[in-house]
Design a protein around this motif. Structure first.
Motif, short mmCIF file in Angstrom:
data_model
loop_
_atom_site.label_atom_id
_atom_site.label_comp_id
_atom_site.label_asym_id
_atom_site.label_seq_id
_atom_site.Cartn_x
_atom_site.Cartn_y
_atom_site.Cartn_z
N MET A 435 66.92 50.49 90.71
CA MET A 435 67.04 51.82 89.85
C MET A 435 66.17 51.49 88.75
SD MET A 435 67.99 54.93 89.92
CE MET A 435 69.32 55.41 90.88
N ILE A 436 64.84 51.87 88.94
CA ILE A 436 64.15 51.93 87.71
C ILE A 436 63.24 52.97 87.68
CG2 ILE A 436 64.10 49.28 87.56
CD1 ILE A 436 61.28 49.52 89.05
N ASP A 437 62.20 53.33 86.36
CA ASP A 437 61.34 53.89 86.17
C ASP A 437 60.18 53.16 86.71
OD1 ASP A 437 59.07 55.34 84.79
OD2 ASP A 437 60.47 56.22 83.59
N PRO A 438 59.48 53.91 87.91
CA PRO A 438 58.48 53.36 88.52
C PRO A 438 57.27 53.07 87.55
CG PRO A 438 59.39 54.85 89.87
CD PRO A 438 59.97 55.11 88.37
N THR A 439 56.97 54.24 86.69
CA THR A 439 55.76 54.20 85.83
C THR A 439 55.85 52.99 84.88
OG1 THR A 439 55.60 56.61 86.46
CG2 THR A 439 54.37 55.30 84.18
N GLN A 440 56.98 52.91 84.11
CA GLN A 440 57.20 51.74 83.29
C GLN A 440 57.24 50.56 83.86
OE1 GLN A 440 57.29 52.42 80.13
NE2 GLN A 440 56.92 54.87 80.45
N PHE A 441 57.64 50.41 84.91
CA PHE A 441 57.45 49.10 85.82
C PHE A 441 56.20 48.69 85.99
CE2 PHE A 441 57.09 46.42 89.54
CZ PHE A 441 57.64 45.50 89.37
#
Length: 698
Positions: A435-441
């Motif tokens: 569960m992450i922010d794809p853009t920030q990853f």
């Protein structure tokens, strides 16, 4: 191998049933080859041997049968087996003098006397024998008696034996102990007197205060240290309640402690304050417990120790504050340096633009506009990195397949690192969801790849590796994470590596080993902040000259990933259909800017400077199609609270939050409800118009 039950006669041949009941001894008889033995096969033995052998085999007592006056063939029952030690495998039926060769000289006269009719009983006779315990001094009680044929000839010997080693040794030990319970009695009074004198000396000379009191707190005895430590003499203390001398704030705790001791508790390092005769108070630490129906306690004056501890705590606080201010200075210095550069670019290009327009030269103004916008975007990127480092950036987490995300970035990474760097991507097909922010990853991974490229100036290999990992309690403690399931994303290079000192500072903002102008020092700090804000961690493994591995750990998410399709282009501004928008923002310049651009494309905008003003508009009968509100508002009502009130008044109202950082106190732990969106400052006007158009058209 004999497998029949040798305790039951029926399984045995009829002429061997005299052997029944012998257990292990019977099995030894049946297992032996008797073909060359003087007695012949057991079935052919004389009845007198069979009957006597049956007697010893079925006896629970330790018994021996030595058959034949000349050969003395040795038979024994199961109870006797432990005494044979290493002989047990071959002793059954062997000559007596071979079985007990180590005791034959001692046994031969006794056997001769028995054959002569002089049977004897021996009690606790010592023997040096090999038993199942090895060679040992042993003691036995036994009797030898002859067995006569019907015509009076000697057929053999019957021996009843019992090992008494344990009892003999116990009796000897008891005698020694009794001789000792005598030595102690002779010196007991002397020892008591010496110990009493020692205790008296300890009582008198101890620098610690000693106390004997009743369970009700009445002081019954004190040592002289009371006078040295607290100024009170024994006559001033004995007979008075010890609670009279305790600081009022410590009284309840001390009474409770005395009650616990009366119930059998022992207390260690029990602290309270006692009143000195001069009126001051001293800190005393006690070890106390019950004894002979009394409270027995020893106390140590801890006043100076506590003063020193408080001074040390104050000094540590000052040191922490100094370190904090040094860190703040480093942070603000770095921010000021980078922002001054960026602001110079923005302001300088705007001044040149103003100068060109004033002179009527508009043919080249796009170049200055583009340069100013570029500097502004770099400033926005800088603030995002700072927010990431401080774990305050606005994240849009969703269930994500990291392998798919990396595959979509692979071409971008290859173009970024250049042809001199070989790229390998490795990962299991069943990688867990996170569960992450794809853009920030993606930003974090790209930064790691850029750092890896810069660490390999002459080219090399870069590996992006993903794995499912489980951290047990020990691993989790080492990684500063809760135990559980994580996805690990590692970027490994074959570059210059890092020293231990560099690793220690790698996550600090504005720390960089790159030359001036080639790095902001915010890359790793941003990655660290992103990982921590996502519930994960970052770890570095590196060796100078051999390269580095930086691993990002992200918690597993139960459930499938949401497909990361290409971002929609959004509703075009030209398709905007109009409508009324309530805009709540305390920053007038931003409020007027948004008003201007939305009015330009056909929306009606109602502005409000704080939450209370916005709620008044919502309470009116005015048509509102969309609420745009800043999250951080002044005057006691934040943007989330305004949105909650708006949804109560107008349940279907769409809400667009705008925020400069992820303000936890404002948004709380609530997820955005359907019809709510989030836009992070700074945003372009095109982003704003596209987002508004999408929400209005939804």
């Amino acid at each position: 191998m004999i497998t029949i039950d040798v305790r039951d006669p029926l399984p045995l041949a009829q002429n061997l049933r005299f052997l029944a009941g012998g257990g292990a001894a019977t099995r030894l008889i049946l297992a032996r080859d008797w073909s060359d033995h003087p007695l012949g096969q057991p079935a052919d033995w004389p009845d007198i041997l069979k009957s006597n052998l049956s007697l010893i085999l079925n006896s629970p007592e330790s018994m021996i049968l030595a058959w034949g006056k000349d050969t003395l063939s040795f038979f024994f029952n199961e109870t006797y087996i432990p005494l044979l030690g290493p002989r047990v495998a071959w002793a059954m039926g062997s000559p007596f003098h071979e079985v007990w060769a180590d005791g034959w000289e001692q046994a031969k006269p006794i056997i001769d006397d028995a054959f002569a009719g002089r049977s004897q009983r021996f009690n606790d006779l010592p023997w040096k024998l090999d038993t199942d315990r090895g060679a040992a001094d042993t003691w036995f009680s036994f009797s030898y008696s002859r067995i006569l044929e019907g015509d009076g000839d000697i057929a053999g010997l019957f021996i009843l034996t019992n090992e008494t080693t344990d009892r003999v040794l116990s009796d000897a030990a008891l005698l020694r102990a009794q001789a000792d319970l005598l030595d102690l009695n002779a010196t007991l009074e002397q020892q008591v007197a010496e110990r009493t004198a020692d205790r008296n000396r300890l009582w008198q000379l101890s620098s610690d205060i000693m106390l004997i009191a009743g369970f009700d707190g009445t002081i019954e005895a004190v040592n002289p240290a009371w006078t040295r430590v607290l100024g009170w003499s024994g006559t001033e203390l004995i007979g008075r309640p010890l609670f009279d001398f305790i600081h009022p704030d410590d009284l309840d705790n001390t009474i409770a402690g005395a009650r616990g001791i009366s119930e059998g508790e022992v207390v260690a390092r029990f602290a309270n304050r006692y009143r000195h005769k001069d009126g001051s108070y001293r800190d005393i630490e006690w070890n106390a417990g019950p004894g002979d129906g009394k409270i027995i306690a020893v106390g140590r004056d801890a006043t100076e120790v506590k003063v020193q501890a408080r001074a040390l705590e104050a000094a540590e606080g000052q040191l922490r504050q100094a370190q904090k201010m040094e860190a703040v200075g480093q942070l603000t210095g770095g921010i000021a340096h980078d922002f001054n550069n960026l602001l110079t670019g923005v302001m300088g290009n705007l001044e040149l633009l103003e100068l060109r327009i004033a002179r009527g030269r508009v043919d080249d103004v796009e170049r200055f506009i583009t340069a100013a916008q570029h500097a502004g975007r770099r400033a926005a990127s800088l603030t995002q990195r700072l927010l990431a480092f401080s774990r305050r950036q606005t994240l849009d987490p969703r269930p994500t397949d990291i392998n798919r995300l990396i595959a979509g970035m692979e071409d971008l990474v290859r173009r970024t690192v250049g042809p001199a760097t070989r790229i390998n991507v490795v990962g299991p097909p069943d990688l867990w969801t996170t569960m992450i922010d794809p853009t920030q990853f993606e930003n974090a991974l790209l930064n790691l790849c850029i750092n890896a490229r810069d660490a390999m100036p002459n080219g090399g290999a870069l590996t992006i590796d993903t794995a499912n990992v489980w951290l047990d309690a020990a691993d989790a403690l080492e990684h500063d994470l809760p135990p559980g399931a994580y996805v690990r994303v590692s970027v490994t290079d074959t570059g210059t590596g890092m020293s231990a000192e560099t690793i220690d500072h790698a996550f600090e903002p504005f720390f960089t080993t790159k030359p001036i102008g080639q790095g902001t020092g915010l890359g790793l700090s941003m990655i660290y902040g992103f990982a921590r804000q996502s519930g994960g961690q970052v770890r570095i493994l590196s060796e100078l000259g051999k390269g580095s591995t930086i691993s990002v750990y992200l918690p597993q998410h139960e459930g499938p990933a949401v497909p990361q399709d290409d971002a929609p282009t959004g509703t075009t501004v030209a398709n905007a259909t109009g409508g009324t928008i309530l805009l709540v923002d305390d920053e007038a310049s931003i409020r007027h800017l948004i008003d201007e651009i939305l009015d330009e494309v056909g929306y009606t905008v109602i502005g409000a400077a704080d939450g209370a003003a916005g709620v008044k508009v919502l309470q009116s009968g005015a048509r509102i199609d969309l609420l745009i509100t800043d999250v951080g508002l002044p005057n006691g009502m934040n943007g989330r609270q305004v949105a909650d009130i708006a949804r109560l008044l107008r349940p279907d109202l769409k809400v667009l939050f705008i925020t400069g950082y992820a303000e936890h106190a404002a948004l709380g732990d609530k997820h955005l409800e359907p019809g709510m969106e989030l836009l992070t400052k700074p945003f372009s006007l095109h982003q704003l118009m596209t987002k508004v158009a999408d929400m209005m058209a939804a």
